[in-house]
Design an enzyme around this catalytic site. Structure first.
Site, PDB file in Angstrom:
ATOM      1  N   GLU A  93      77.555  71.906  34.466  1.00 35.58           N
ATOM      2  CA  GLU A  93      76.232  72.779  34.371  1.00 35.58           C
ATOM      3  C   GLU A  93      75.799  73.589  35.520  1.00 35.58           C
ATOM      4  OE1 GLU A  93      73.457  69.944  31.295  1.00 35.58           O
ATOM      5  OE2 GLU A  93      73.669  69.239  33.501  1.00 35.58           O
ATOM      6  N   CYS A 106      72.491  77.439  41.539  1.00 38.02           N
ATOM      7  CA  CYS A 106      72.744  76.081  41.847  1.00 38.02           C
ATOM      8  C   CYS A 106      74.047  75.587  41.002  1.00 38.02           C
ATOM      9  CB  CYS A 106      71.652  75.041  41.363  1.00 38.02           C
ATOM     10  SG  CYS A 106      72.216  73.483  41.848  1.00 38.02           S
ATOM     11  N   CYS A 113      81.484  63.123  39.538  1.00 36.29           N
ATOM     12  CA  CYS A 113      81.380  63.001  41.041  1.00 36.29           C
ATOM     13  C   CYS A 113      81.892  61.381  41.241  1.00 36.29           C
ATOM     14  CB  CYS A 113      79.980  63.299  41.478  1.00 36.29           C
ATOM     15  SG  CYS A 113      79.945  62.985  43.438  1.00 36.29           S
ATOM     16  N   CYS A 117      76.318  57.742  44.127  1.00 30.74           N
ATOM     17  CA  CYS A 117      75.032  57.610  44.624  1.00 30.74           C
ATOM     18  C   CYS A 117      74.203  56.949  43.371  1.00 30.74           C
ATOM     19  CB  CYS A 117      74.365  58.700  45.172  1.00 30.74           C
ATOM     20  SG  CYS A 117      75.548  59.371  46.495  1.00 30.74           S
ATOM     21  N   CYS A 120      71.655  58.922  41.188  1.00 29.87           N
ATOM     22  CA  CYS A 120      71.944  60.368  40.840  1.00 29.87           C
ATOM     23  C   CYS A 120      72.823  60.219  39.385  1.00 29.87           C
ATOM     24  CB  CYS A 120      73.005  60.937  41.744  1.00 29.87           C
ATOM     25  SG  CYS A 120      73.544  62.185  41.091  1.00 29.87           S
ATOM     26  N   GLY A 160      78.689  67.326  41.384  1.00 30.37           N
ATOM     27  CA  GLY A 160      80.101  67.070  42.270  1.00 30.37           C
ATOM     28  C   GLY A 160      79.725  66.992  43.701  1.00 30.37           C
ATOM     29  N   GLU A 161      80.807  66.699  44.616  1.00 28.89           N
ATOM     30  CA  GLU A 161      80.713  66.598  45.969  1.00 28.89           C
ATOM     31  C   GLU A 161      81.645  67.707  46.492  1.00 28.89           C
ATOM     32  OE1 GLU A 161      79.366  65.258  48.638  1.00 28.89           O
ATOM     33  OE2 GLU A 161      80.830  66.628  49.715  1.00 28.89           O
ATOM     34  N   SER A 192      75.871  71.555  50.015  1.00 28.73           N
ATOM     35  CA  SER A 192      75.400  70.441  50.285  1.00 28.73           C
ATOM     36  C   SER A 192      76.471  69.014  50.177  1.00 28.73           C
ATOM     37  CB  SER A 192      74.382  70.306  49.252  1.00 28.73           C
ATOM     38  OG  SER A 192      73.861  68.930  49.191  1.00 28.73           O
ATOM     39  N   SER A 215      72.699  65.381  52.597  1.00 31.64           N
ATOM     40  CA  SER A 215      72.163  64.585  51.836  1.00 31.64           C
ATOM     41  C   SER A 215      71.915  63.050  52.576  1.00 31.64           C
ATOM     42  CB  SER A 215      72.843  64.303  50.515  1.00 31.64           C
ATOM     43  OG  SER A 215      72.968  65.492  49.762  1.00 31.64           O
ATOM     44  N   ASN A 291      63.865  62.429  41.127  1.00 30.72           N
ATOM     45  CA  ASN A 291      63.618  62.639  39.643  1.00 30.72           C
ATOM     46  C   ASN A 291      64.306  61.494  39.099  1.00 30.72           C
ATOM     47  OD1 ASN A 291      62.599  65.582  39.725  1.00 30.72           O
ATOM     48  ND2 ASN A 291      64.653  65.894  40.611  1.00 30.72           N
ATOM     49  N   CYS A 334      67.167  68.771  40.842  1.00 27.31           N
ATOM     50  CA  CYS A 334      67.817  67.850  41.594  1.00 27.31           C
ATOM     51  C   CYS A 334      68.584  66.692  41.038  1.00 27.31           C
ATOM     52  CB  CYS A 334      67.373  67.709  42.982  1.00 27.31           C
ATOM     53  SG  CYS A 334      67.161  69.071  43.752  1.00 27.31           S
TER      54      CYS A 334
HETATM   55  N1  SAH Z   1      77.076  65.947  45.893  1.00 27.26           N
HETATM   56  C1  SAH Z   1      76.305  66.839  46.979  1.00 27.26           C
HETATM   57  C2  SAH Z   1      75.641  67.978  46.243  1.00 27.26           C
HETATM   58  C3  SAH Z   1      75.047  67.784  44.727  1.00 27.26           C
HETATM   59  S1  SAH Z   1      73.566  66.972  44.535  1.00 27.26           S
HETATM   60  C4  SAH Z   1      75.324  65.995  47.516  1.00 27.26           C
HETATM   61  O1  SAH Z   1      75.063  64.690  47.244  1.00 27.26           O
HETATM   62  O2  SAH Z   1      74.718  66.372  48.718  1.00 27.26           O
HETATM   63  C5  SAH Z   1      72.514  67.951  45.371  1.00 27.26           C
HETATM   64  C6  SAH Z   1      71.199  67.015  46.011  1.00 27.26           C
HETATM   65  O3  SAH Z   1      70.487  66.481  44.938  1.00 27.26           O
HETATM   66  C7  SAH Z   1      71.722  65.735  46.964  1.00 27.26           C
HETATM   67  O4  SAH Z   1      70.885  65.795  48.074  1.00 27.26           O
HETATM   68  C8  SAH Z   1      71.396  64.686  46.133  1.00 27.26           C
HETATM   69  O5  SAH Z   1      71.268  63.658  46.903  1.00 27.26           O
HETATM   70  C9  SAH Z   1      70.114  65.131  45.209  1.00 27.26           C
HETATM   71  N2  SAH Z   1      69.942  64.229  44.085  1.00 27.26           N
HETATM   72  C10 SAH Z   1      70.734  63.568  43.487  1.00 27.26           C
HETATM   73  N3  SAH Z   1      70.161  63.050  42.551  1.00 27.26           N
HETATM   74  C11 SAH Z   1      68.802  63.007  42.801  1.00 27.26           C
HETATM   75  C12 SAH Z   1      67.703  62.897  41.838  1.00 27.26           C
HETATM   76  N4  SAH Z   1      67.595  62.019  40.687  1.00 27.26           N
HETATM   77  N5  SAH Z   1      66.304  63.170  42.259  1.00 27.26           N
HETATM   78  C13 SAH Z   1      66.110  64.209  43.246  1.00 27.26           C
HETATM   79  N6  SAH Z   1      67.235  64.588  44.109  1.00 27.26           N
HETATM   80  C14 SAH Z   1      68.537  64.151  43.607  1.00 27.26           C
HETATM   81 FE1  SF4 Z   2      77.787  62.963  43.898  1.00 22.90          FE
HETATM   82 FE2  SF4 Z   2      75.733  64.130  45.316  1.00 22.90          FE
HETATM   83 FE3  SF4 Z   2      75.253  62.908  42.963  1.00 22.90          FE
HETATM   84 FE4  SF4 Z   2      75.967  61.479  45.252  1.00 22.90          FE
HETATM   85  S1  SF4 Z   2      74.171  62.607  44.877  1.00 22.90           S
HETATM   86  S2  SF4 Z   2      76.650  60.922  43.321  1.00 22.90           S
HETATM   87  S3  SF4 Z   2      77.404  62.871  46.210  1.00 22.90           S
HETATM   88  S4  SF4 Z   2      76.580  64.682  43.243  1.00 22.90           S
END
Ligand code: SAH
Ligand code: SF4
Length: 343
Positions: A93, A106, A113, A117, A120, A160-161, A192, A215, A291, A334
């Site tokens: 997406e 974005c 990924c 986390c 997420c 993704g990371e 990020s 993050s 979220n 996010c």
């Molecule tokens: N993987 C990378 C980039 C993609 S995530 C990273 O983790 O940085 C982009 C941002 O969204 C990150 O800071 C992530 O921690 C945050 N994120 C992930 N799940 C979320 C959620 N459910 N609510 C708010 N932010 C979230």
């Molecule tokens: Fe991957 Fe970023 Fe989601 Fe963590 S927050 S699972 S690193 S996409």
């Protein structure tokens, strides 16, 4: 017959080699680059400032890939989200977020990924595969094509990371920022990461002006070990050391993202700890109210908790903002991008 090469994703050097193989002077590569990335040409035939002969020879060996959008949704706030099907069936997406004159894309760096986390949505399914540079750049071009808007900023905050796919992500960022590429200034591109320390150090030494967002999400290792499992490999002190190297070498401030989760990382003692950790660093903290993702058990912090946390950080002398939520009604906010939920 050899397989056709996809021009989208080739950088300057690769294009030069290709045109030289076709018996043409290498400056033709610049023209082709502009057609692919700047003008989003749909075919070699559209490259009207190339000779007919070159176009014919090129069309025999090369195509220009495009992603098919299988769905699109628009939020009440103007945010638009698209699901793209990749050639092998994987899906990613990408989101376009309008904000005043800004148009922020974005984009995703991987399908799925592997970091895991637990709050997420993307992480829930694990990693499917890395994206190629062409597939990453094409998300930006496709957003422009589908919306008729010119993208002004890019954030690697989709699925993704990015630093687990370092080579292709840096190549894509190069194609996005090149004046003969998409032409988005390097300082308007932000990557990020969940904290891949060796990649952050390598990034700091690239001599590029892309922004870096970390993050962080916690101010102590026991909490971060849970929220960002990669912390068990690269704990906070190592992570912040690498960030300091980035600041020293680039003179750019680091953005620390901190997702606010009720009762987990949003207490005043953690805010105070955060201040102690970041004191003296050229940085900025971005608080992101979680979220909530169904089934994870994590909830968003109350507005009062967010305000209190922000106040402590600000009073500690650290710049802090609270992120406005965008696209929540279409699951484009996010961390909500998730392949398996896509319809
Ligand atoms: N993987 C990378 C980039 C993609 S995530 C990273 O983790 O940085 C982009 C941002 O969204 C990150 O800071 C992530 O921690 C945050 N994120 C992930 N799940 C979320 C959620 N459910 N609510 C708010 N932010 C979230
Ligand atoms: Fe991957 Fe970023 Fe989601 Fe963590 S927050 S699972 S690193 S996409």
């Amino acid at each position: 017959m050899p397989a056709m090469v996809d021009l989208k994703g080739l950088d300057r050097e690769e294009l030069k080699r290709l045109v030289e193989e076709l018996g043409e002077p290498s400056y033709r590569a610049e023209q082709i680059m502009r057609w692919i990335y700047r003008h989003d040409a749909s075919s070699v035939d559209a490259m009207t400032n190339l000779s007919k002969g070159l176009r014919e020879r090129l069309a025999r060996v090369a195509t220009i890939g495009r992603l098919a959008a299988v769905s699109g949704e628009q939020s009440v706030d103007g945010t638009r989200k698209f699901l793209f099907r990749l050639a092998d069936g994987a899906a990613v997406e990408a989101v376009l977020i309008p904000d005043g004159k800004r148009r922020t894309a974005c984009i995703s760096s991987q399908a799925g990924c592997g970091i895991g986390c637990p709050f997420c949505a993307t992480g829930l399914d694990g990693l499917v595969r890395n994206l190629k540079a062409g597939e990453i750049v094409e998300q930006v071009l496709a957003l422009q094509r589908l919306t008729g808007e010119r993208v002004s900023h890019v954030v690697f905050m989709g699925m993704g990371e990015p630093f687990a796919n370092y080579g292709e992500v840096l190549k894509a960022a190069g194609l996005l920022s090149d004046p003969n590429g998409v032409g988005i200034g390097a300082r308007r591109i932000t990557i990020s990461t969940s904290g891949v320390v060796p990649a952050i150090r390598r990034f700091a030494r690239e001599g590029v002006q892309y922004g870096l967002a970390i993050s962080l999400h916690a101010a102590s290792d026991p909490v971060r070990d849970v929220l960002v499992p990669l912390n068990r490999k690269y704990p906070i002190d190592q992570l912040l050391d690498a960030c300091r190297e980035y600041v020293e070498r680039t003179n750019r401030r680091v953005t620390f993202e901190y997702v606010m989760i009720r009762g987990v990382n949003d207490g005043p003692e953690q805010a105070a700890r955060l201040v102690a950790l970041l004191k003296g660093m050229l940085c900025h903290v971005n608080l992101i109210p979680l979220n909530p993702v169904a089934g994870t058990g994590y909830q968003r912090s109350t507005p009062e908790a967010v305000r209190r946390f922000a106040r402590i950080v600000r009073d500690g002398g650290i710049e802090v903002t609270v992120r406005r939520e965008r696209g929540a009604d279409i699951q484009a906010a996010c961390g909500q991008l998730r392949r398996s939920r896509a319809r």
